[in-house]
Write a protein that holds these residues in place. Structure first.
Motif, PDB file in Angstrom:
ATOM      1  N   ILE A 116      56.199  58.082 -40.945  1.00  0.00           N
ATOM      2  CA  ILE A 116      56.528  57.270 -39.777  1.00  0.00           C
ATOM      3  C   ILE A 116      55.250  56.615 -39.259  1.00  0.00           C
ATOM      4  CG2 ILE A 116      57.377  57.299 -37.396  1.00  0.00           C
ATOM      5  CD1 ILE A 116      59.198  59.605 -38.175  1.00  0.00           C
ATOM      6  N   ALA A 117      55.309  55.308 -39.086  1.00  0.00           N
ATOM      7  CA  ALA A 117      54.181  54.571 -38.500  1.00  0.00           C
ATOM      8  C   ALA A 117      54.593  54.097 -37.116  1.00  0.00           C
ATOM      9  CB  ALA A 117      53.798  53.378 -39.377  1.00  0.00           C
ATOM     10  N   ILE A 118      53.684  54.231 -36.174  1.00  0.00           N
ATOM     11  CA  ILE A 118      53.967  53.742 -34.824  1.00  0.00           C
ATOM     12  C   ILE A 118      52.826  52.819 -34.399  1.00  0.00           C
ATOM     13  CG2 ILE A 118      53.045  55.911 -33.876  1.00  0.00           C
ATOM     14  CD1 ILE A 118      54.872  55.414 -31.416  1.00  0.00           C
ATOM     15  N   ILE A 119      53.197  51.608 -33.979  1.00  0.00           N
ATOM     16  CA  ILE A 119      52.229  50.631 -33.470  1.00  0.00           C
ATOM     17  C   ILE A 119      52.423  50.563 -31.954  1.00  0.00           C
ATOM     18  CG2 ILE A 119      51.440  48.240 -33.553  1.00  0.00           C
ATOM     19  CD1 ILE A 119      52.668  48.000 -36.328  1.00  0.00           C
ATOM     20  N   TYR A 120      51.379  50.860 -31.218  1.00  0.00           N
ATOM     21  CA  TYR A 120      51.527  50.931 -29.767  1.00  0.00           C
ATOM     22  C   TYR A 120      50.295  50.361 -29.091  1.00  0.00           C
ATOM     23  CZ  TYR A 120      48.810  55.244 -30.523  1.00  0.00           C
ATOM     24  OH  TYR A 120      47.860  56.158 -30.911  1.00  0.00           O
ATOM     25  N   GLU A 121      50.400  50.205 -27.777  1.00  0.00           N
ATOM     26  CA  GLU A 121      49.332  49.564 -27.030  1.00  0.00           C
ATOM     27  C   GLU A 121      48.510  50.600 -26.265  1.00  0.00           C
ATOM     28  OE1 GLU A 121      51.541  46.403 -25.081  1.00  0.00           O
ATOM     29  OE2 GLU A 121      51.544  45.204 -26.905  1.00  0.00           O
ATOM     30  N   SER A 122      48.058  50.289 -25.086  1.00  0.00           N
ATOM     31  CA  SER A 122      47.008  51.082 -24.435  1.00  0.00           C
ATOM     32  C   SER A 122      47.528  52.281 -23.655  1.00  0.00           C
ATOM     33  CB  SER A 122      46.196  50.173 -23.506  1.00  0.00           C
ATOM     34  OG  SER A 122      45.668  49.099 -24.230  1.00  0.00           O
ATOM     35  N   ARG A 123      48.188  53.213 -24.365  1.00  0.00           N
ATOM     36  CA  ARG A 123      48.640  54.445 -23.718  1.00  0.00           C
ATOM     37  C   ARG A 123      48.220  55.624 -24.588  1.00  0.00           C
ATOM     38  NH1 ARG A 123      54.601  54.507 -21.458  1.00  0.00           N
ATOM     39  NH2 ARG A 123      53.758  56.413 -20.576  1.00  0.00           N
ATOM     40  N   PRO A 124      47.081  56.224 -24.311  1.00  0.00           N
ATOM     41  CA  PRO A 124      46.569  57.300 -25.173  1.00  0.00           C
ATOM     42  C   PRO A 124      47.521  58.477 -25.338  1.00  0.00           C
ATOM     43  CG  PRO A 124      44.868  56.540 -23.653  1.00  0.00           C
ATOM     44  CD  PRO A 124      46.152  55.886 -23.224  1.00  0.00           C
ATOM     45  N   ASN A 125      48.344  58.771 -24.304  1.00  0.00           N
ATOM     46  CA  ASN A 125      49.232  59.927 -24.410  1.00  0.00           C
ATOM     47  C   ASN A 125      50.294  59.749 -25.494  1.00  0.00           C
ATOM     48  OD1 ASN A 125      50.406  57.949 -22.399  1.00  0.00           O
ATOM     49  ND2 ASN A 125      52.145  59.349 -22.600  1.00  0.00           N
ATOM     50  N   VAL A 126      50.589  58.496 -25.853  1.00  0.00           N
ATOM     51  CA  VAL A 126      51.545  58.246 -26.928  1.00  0.00           C
ATOM     52  C   VAL A 126      51.048  58.879 -28.225  1.00  0.00           C
ATOM     53  CG1 VAL A 126      52.629  56.447 -28.348  1.00  0.00           C
ATOM     54  CG2 VAL A 126      52.435  56.139 -25.879  1.00  0.00           C
ATOM     55  N   THR A 127      49.735  58.926 -28.393  1.00  0.00           N
ATOM     56  CA  THR A 127      49.135  59.471 -29.603  1.00  0.00           C
ATOM     57  C   THR A 127      49.573  60.910 -29.836  1.00  0.00           C
ATOM     58  OG1 THR A 127      47.209  58.040 -29.263  1.00  0.00           O
ATOM     59  CG2 THR A 127      46.950  59.876 -30.791  1.00  0.00           C
ATOM     60  N   SER A 128      49.439  61.755 -28.828  1.00  0.00           N
ATOM     61  CA  SER A 128      49.803  63.168 -28.995  1.00  0.00           C
ATOM     62  C   SER A 128      51.315  63.355 -29.023  1.00  0.00           C
ATOM     63  CB  SER A 128      49.183  64.014 -27.881  1.00  0.00           C
ATOM     64  OG  SER A 128      49.631  63.593 -26.603  1.00  0.00           O
ATOM     65  N   ASP A 129      52.041  62.595 -28.216  1.00  0.00           N
ATOM     66  CA  ASP A 129      53.504  62.697 -28.212  1.00  0.00           C
ATOM     67  C   ASP A 129      54.070  62.400 -29.592  1.00  0.00           C
ATOM     68  OD1 ASP A 129      53.345  63.210 -25.517  1.00  0.00           O
ATOM     69  OD2 ASP A 129      54.234  61.324 -24.858  1.00  0.00           O
ATOM     70  N   ALA A 130      53.624  61.288 -30.173  1.00  0.00           N
ATOM     71  CA  ALA A 130      54.146  60.866 -31.469  1.00  0.00           C
ATOM     72  C   ALA A 130      53.807  61.882 -32.554  1.00  0.00           C
ATOM     73  CB  ALA A 130      53.589  59.492 -31.829  1.00  0.00           C
ATOM     74  N   ALA A 131      52.572  62.370 -32.544  1.00  0.00           N
ATOM     75  CA  ALA A 131      52.156  63.342 -33.552  1.00  0.00           C
ATOM     76  C   ALA A 131      52.983  64.620 -33.458  1.00  0.00           C
ATOM     77  CB  ALA A 131      50.674  63.649 -33.396  1.00  0.00           C
ATOM     78  N   ALA A 132      53.194  65.100 -32.239  1.00  0.00           N
ATOM     79  CA  ALA A 132      53.956  66.343 -32.054  1.00  0.00           C
ATOM     80  C   ALA A 132      55.386  66.199 -32.552  1.00  0.00           C
ATOM     81  CB  ALA A 132      53.943  66.744 -30.582  1.00  0.00           C
ATOM     82  N   LEU A 133      56.034  65.114 -32.189  1.00  0.00           N
ATOM     83  CA  LEU A 133      57.418  64.906 -32.597  1.00  0.00           C
ATOM     84  C   LEU A 133      57.537  64.776 -34.113  1.00  0.00           C
ATOM     85  CD1 LEU A 133      58.485  62.436 -29.778  1.00  0.00           C
ATOM     86  CD2 LEU A 133      59.421  64.732 -30.133  1.00  0.00           C
ATOM     87  N   CYS A 134      56.583  64.082 -34.725  1.00  0.00           N
ATOM     88  CA  CYS A 134      56.644  63.901 -36.173  1.00  0.00           C
ATOM     89  C   CYS A 134      56.429  65.216 -36.905  1.00  0.00           C
ATOM     90  CB  CYS A 134      55.617  62.856 -36.617  1.00  0.00           C
ATOM     91  SG  CYS A 134      56.107  61.171 -36.200  1.00  0.00           S
TER      92      CYS A 134
END
Length: 419
Positions: A116-134
């Motif tokens: 799964i690839a996720i392209i996102y903007e300036s929200r650092p918390n998305v980084t950990s959220d996405a990794a955890a869910l994946c």
């Protein structure tokens, strides 16, 4: 520094290890990731401070807030990872089972998506959220953050990768794209054979580009032009409380309201209350007031800016709110349907019949009765955290949690059966 192609190749090669990993192993990875995030707090905050310094003067204050990390926000990110660990494992669960007369057993089984690839903007918390869910759902993840948050995202990912290493799993299960030019996004969009699902999470331009250009499966996570309709039978104190929360609690996020629709029968009484709460009281308290952009009818009742042609079609992500006066529930529904991005809409009313009409006719991912739109969030919906808010209808809609990161396949068990 790896190229985007090398990152995709690495993700594809390590995916089989997490695809069939036992739930206990995945939970151990997540626990270690959360611990490493906390132990790396000082490094992460230092890198985030550099991002914030560079961004000042180029992005708005509310977007700076969206970019900024604090110790408390990092602790919340770690808690989000642990919350995901506590959720049921969605992978390899039998969704349904049928036994034919000839003894053939057909099982519909949930399986991970893959890479799964996720392209996102300036929200650092998305980084950990996405990794955890994946990780919990058995997927490898490639994170392509925005330029403004690159240092922050890189530091967060390094902590998460250490959590993988400590758990005996390859660090390339979680990767960040170092190339912050447009080319890396295109590489992911065109990553046929490597990327199983692409999720864009950001502004209208990013999402439009991904949906139009992606050659890999892509989930449309829509912008949030969220509406609150105050019906003629609304409790006005409740409506005021809901609107203040929906507009001002964090205006830079996609579930913040952008448009207030008010029934004409209560507009004379209600609009002055809203102006006092959002403008006058906030000025008196030294807070940023909300700029009210008013249609012609609202402008006859309260002071504010004139609503331009595009104001009802804009996701402001700021202390700005458009206001529309209507004469009926039907008119409110028609206005919202015409301008909605199908994210989140709310009605405030004490009339149960009107509420049900609104809830059924409004075609958005989340619809509310007597509640703020700010609840459209994976954590608030019990999903731990989220990959984004899907505003499309295939295969996911609304906050995307663990279940939406799985697909299914049919496992068929026989005993020499032939057709």
């Amino acid at each position: 520094m790896k190229t985007t192609l090398e990152i995709m190749q690495a993700a594809k090669s390590v995916y089989p290890m997490i695809m069939t990993a036992p739930t206990e192993d995945k939970n151990r990875i997540l626990s270690n990731m959360a611990d490493c995030l906390i132990s790396s707090s000082e490094v992460i905050l230092s890198e985030n401070a550099k991002d914030v310094t560079d961004a000042k003067g180029r992005i708005s204050d509310v977007m700076i807030d969206r970019l900024s990390l604090t110790k408390a926000r990092i602790e919340a990110m770690a808690k989000g990872i642990r919350d995901v660990a506590s959720l049921p494992d969605p992978a390899w669960k039998t969704l349904s089972e049928t036994t034919r007369d000839d003894g053939l057993v057909i099982e519909k089984t949930a399986v991970p998506m893959g890479v799964i690839a996720i392209i996102y903007e300036s929200r650092p918390n998305v980084t950990s959220d996405a990794a955890a869910l994946c990780i919990k759902s058995g997927n490898a993840v490639i994170l392509r953050g925005g330029r403004d948050a690159y240092r922050s995202s890189k530091a967060i990912v390094e902590a998460l990768r250490e959590g993988c290493r400590m758990s005996g799993y390859p660090e390339d299960l979680v990767q960040v794209v170092d190339d912050t030019t447009r080319q890396s996004s295109i590489d992911l969009m065109h990553g046929v054979g490597y990327i199983d699902l692409l999720i864009p999470r950001g502004g209208k331009g990013l999402i439009k580009t991904c949906v139009e250009e992606a050659k890999v499966p892509c989930i449309e996570t829509g912008t949030g032009i969220c509406h609150v309709y105050v019906d003629r039978e609304a409790d006005l104190s409740m409506a005021e409380k809901i609107i203040v929360n929906a507009k001002t609690s964090r205006p830079s996020v996609c579930n913040a309201m952008e448009v207030c629709v008010v029934h004409s029968e209560i507009a004379e009484e209600f609009l002055p209350r809203i102006k006092k709460a959002l403008v006058d009281d906030r000025i008196a308290q030294g807070m940023t007031p909300v700029e009210l952009r008013l249609d012609e009818r609202a402008a006859k009742i309260i002071d504010g800016s004139h609503a331009g042609e595009c104001d009802f079609d804009t996701e402001f992500l700021d202390y700005i709110m458009a206001v529309k006066v209507v004469d009926s529930l039907d008119e409110a529904i028609c206005h919202i349907s015409r301008h909605s991005t199908h994210h989140s809409e709310a009605i405030v009313t004490s009339n149960g019949v009107s509420a049900e009409i609104f809830l059924r006719r409004i075609d958005s991912a989340a619809v509310y009765h007597n509640a703020s739109t700010r609840f459209t969030d994976g954590g608030e919906f019990g999903l731990g955290c989220e990959m984004g808010i899907s505003t499309q209808k295939l295969h996911a809609r609304g906050p995307m949690g663990l279940g939406e990161l799985c697909v299914y396949k049919y496992i068929v068990r026989g005993n020499g059966n032939v057709r």
